[in-house]
Motif scaffolding. Structure first.
Motif, PDB file in Angstrom:
ATOM      1  N   VAL A 102     -11.197   3.974 -10.103  1.00  0.00           N
ATOM      2  CA  VAL A 102     -11.202   3.210  -8.853  1.00  0.00           C
ATOM      3  C   VAL A 102     -11.766   1.806  -9.091  1.00  0.00           C
ATOM      4  N   ALA A 103     -12.786   1.704  -9.932  1.00  0.00           N
ATOM      5  CA  ALA A 103     -13.364   0.393 -10.229  1.00  0.00           C
ATOM      6  C   ALA A 103     -12.355  -0.519 -10.919  1.00  0.00           C
ATOM      7  N   LEU A 104     -11.645   0.023 -11.916  1.00  0.00           N
ATOM      8  CA  LEU A 104     -10.697  -0.788 -12.671  1.00  0.00           C
ATOM      9  C   LEU A 104      -9.426  -1.070 -11.876  1.00  0.00           C
ATOM     10  N   ASN A 105      -8.885  -0.041 -11.232  1.00  0.00           N
ATOM     11  CA  ASN A 105      -7.584  -0.178 -10.560  1.00  0.00           C
ATOM     12  C   ASN A 105      -7.669  -0.846  -9.203  1.00  0.00           C
ATOM     13  N   VAL A 106      -8.819  -0.747  -8.536  1.00  0.00           N
ATOM     14  CA  VAL A 106      -8.920  -1.265  -7.168  1.00  0.00           C
ATOM     15  C   VAL A 106     -10.020  -2.316  -7.017  1.00  0.00           C
ATOM     16  N   ALA A 107     -11.253  -1.955  -7.338  1.00  0.00           N
ATOM     17  CA  ALA A 107     -12.363  -2.871  -7.066  1.00  0.00           C
ATOM     18  C   ALA A 107     -12.222  -4.186  -7.835  1.00  0.00           C
ATOM     19  N   HIS A 156      -3.853  -3.456   0.380  1.00  0.00           N
ATOM     20  CA  HIS A 156      -4.661  -4.679   0.307  1.00  0.00           C
ATOM     21  C   HIS A 156      -3.782  -5.917   0.420  1.00  0.00           C
ATOM     22  N   ALA A 157      -2.668  -5.921  -0.298  1.00  0.00           N
ATOM     23  CA  ALA A 157      -1.775  -7.081  -0.240  1.00  0.00           C
ATOM     24  C   ALA A 157      -1.222  -7.270   1.165  1.00  0.00           C
ATOM     25  N   ARG A 158      -0.861  -6.181   1.831  1.00  0.00           N
ATOM     26  CA  ARG A 158      -0.342  -6.296   3.198  1.00  0.00           C
ATOM     27  C   ARG A 158      -1.383  -6.923   4.123  1.00  0.00           C
ATOM     28  N   ALA A 159      -2.619  -6.448   4.031  1.00  0.00           N
ATOM     29  CA  ALA A 159      -3.663  -6.954   4.915  1.00  0.00           C
ATOM     30  C   ALA A 159      -4.093  -8.363   4.532  1.00  0.00           C
ATOM     31  N   ALA A 160      -4.241  -8.619   3.218  1.00  0.00           N
ATOM     32  CA  ALA A 160      -4.675  -9.939   2.773  1.00  0.00           C
ATOM     33  C   ALA A 160      -3.657 -11.013   3.123  1.00  0.00           C
ATOM     34  N   ALA A 161      -2.376 -10.648   3.112  1.00  0.00           N
ATOM     35  CA  ALA A 161      -1.335 -11.620   3.461  1.00  0.00           C
ATOM     36  C   ALA A 161      -1.451 -12.072   4.914  1.00  0.00           C
ATOM     37  N   THR A 168      -1.882 -19.723  -0.055  1.00  0.00           N
ATOM     38  CA  THR A 168      -2.114 -18.485  -0.793  1.00  0.00           C
ATOM     39  C   THR A 168      -0.999 -17.502  -0.517  1.00  0.00           C
ATOM     40  N   ARG A 169      -0.380 -16.995  -1.587  1.00  0.00           N
ATOM     41  CA  ARG A 169       0.628 -15.940  -1.483  1.00  0.00           C
ATOM     42  C   ARG A 169       0.161 -14.762  -2.315  1.00  0.00           C
ATOM     43  N   ILE A 170       0.334 -13.562  -1.780  1.00  0.00           N
ATOM     44  CA  ILE A 170      -0.099 -12.364  -2.496  1.00  0.00           C
ATOM     45  C   ILE A 170       0.963 -11.284  -2.391  1.00  0.00           C
ATOM     46  N   VAL A 171       1.220 -10.614  -3.514  1.00  0.00           N
ATOM     47  CA  VAL A 171       2.216  -9.550  -3.571  1.00  0.00           C
ATOM     48  C   VAL A 171       1.684  -8.425  -4.447  1.00  0.00           C
ATOM     49  N   SER A 172       1.857  -7.188  -3.987  1.00  0.00           N
ATOM     50  CA  SER A 172       1.619  -6.007  -4.809  1.00  0.00           C
ATOM     51  C   SER A 172       2.980  -5.569  -5.322  1.00  0.00           C
TER      52      SER A 172
END
Length: 241
Positions: A102-107, A156-161, A168-172
């Protein structure tokens, strides 16, 4: 333009570093180990255990990131580092392995995104991509931690967008199935832990795996295109014409 890239020492990350540098984009690589490629004006490496939240927080509290992006008008962040494990059903995963995944993949991606947006506030544009997976929306037995962490990146990408500052553009982004060490790890997993192993063995046998170089080229094309950011969650196989 400059790029910050995690997990640059092997697989897709190594190919992304080479592709970015070939296009004249300086790279700051963050990974637990170091690439044999020497540092130079276009390539800087930091040995950093991204699965250790305290270590990452201390690094972000310093000035290395701000110094790297200081003169850049456009900044890219590619959150590529990740882990497949622990691969096992609930009850045999282990608290330490779960916490590290979780730390590596998310945090780490979330912390780096926050830091990049703040540190590169001077830049006219910031583009952030999380390397996600089809496992974010397709459940697999044995992959509950991997599926959950990749789904977290998508959300996260949906909410951060929705609240990202101008520029700023963000995509997962799901990149497809790539011929990397992770695929070899999947094929070596005991069937008791991963019942879907035969599907991935067939992908290798049938030559259906993407090469890291081809995937990296297409990913960078998309990252630099006007289409990037049109949707906060995307699949590289359909993101470009």
């Amino acid at each position: 333009m400059k790029a910050v890239l995690t997990g640059h020492t092997h697989g897709l990350g190594e190919a992304l570093a080479a592709t970015l540098r070939a296009r004249g984009i300086p790279v700051l690589g963050l990974a637990r180990g170091r690439s044999p490629q020497p540092d130079d004006d276009g390539f800087t490496q930091v040995a950093l255990d991204l699965a250790d939240a305290a270590v990452l927080a201390r690094w972000l509290a310093g000035d290395a990131l701000s110094r790297f992006v200081a003169a850049a008008d456009r900044v890219l962040l590619i959150n590529n580092a990740g882990t497949l494990g622990p691969v096992a059903p609930a009850g045999r995963q282990g608290a330490t392995a779960i916490a590290q995944a979780v730390a590596l993949n998310v945090a780490a991606p979330l912390a780096l995104t926050d830091a990049l947006v703040a540190t590169a506030a001077h830049a006219s544009e910031r583009r952030i991509v999380h390397i996600s997976s089809g496992a974010a929306h397709t459940p697999y037995a044995g992959w509950s931690i991997y599926c959950a962490t990749k789904a977290a990146l998508d959300q996260h990408a949906r909410a951060a967008a929705l609240d990202a500052p101008a520029g700023t553009r963000i995509v997962s982004l799901a990149p497809g199935v790539i011929d990397t060490a992770m695929q070899a790890q999947i094929r070596a997993t005991p069937l008791a832990d991963f019942p879907n192993r035969a599907r991935f063995e067939a992908l290798q046998r049938d030559g259906a795996l993407l090469s890291p170089a081809d995937c990296a080229r297409r990913l960078v094309d998309y990252l630099l295109s006007e289409r990037f950011g049109a949707e906060p969650v995307a699949d590289l196989r359909t993101a470009l014409p």
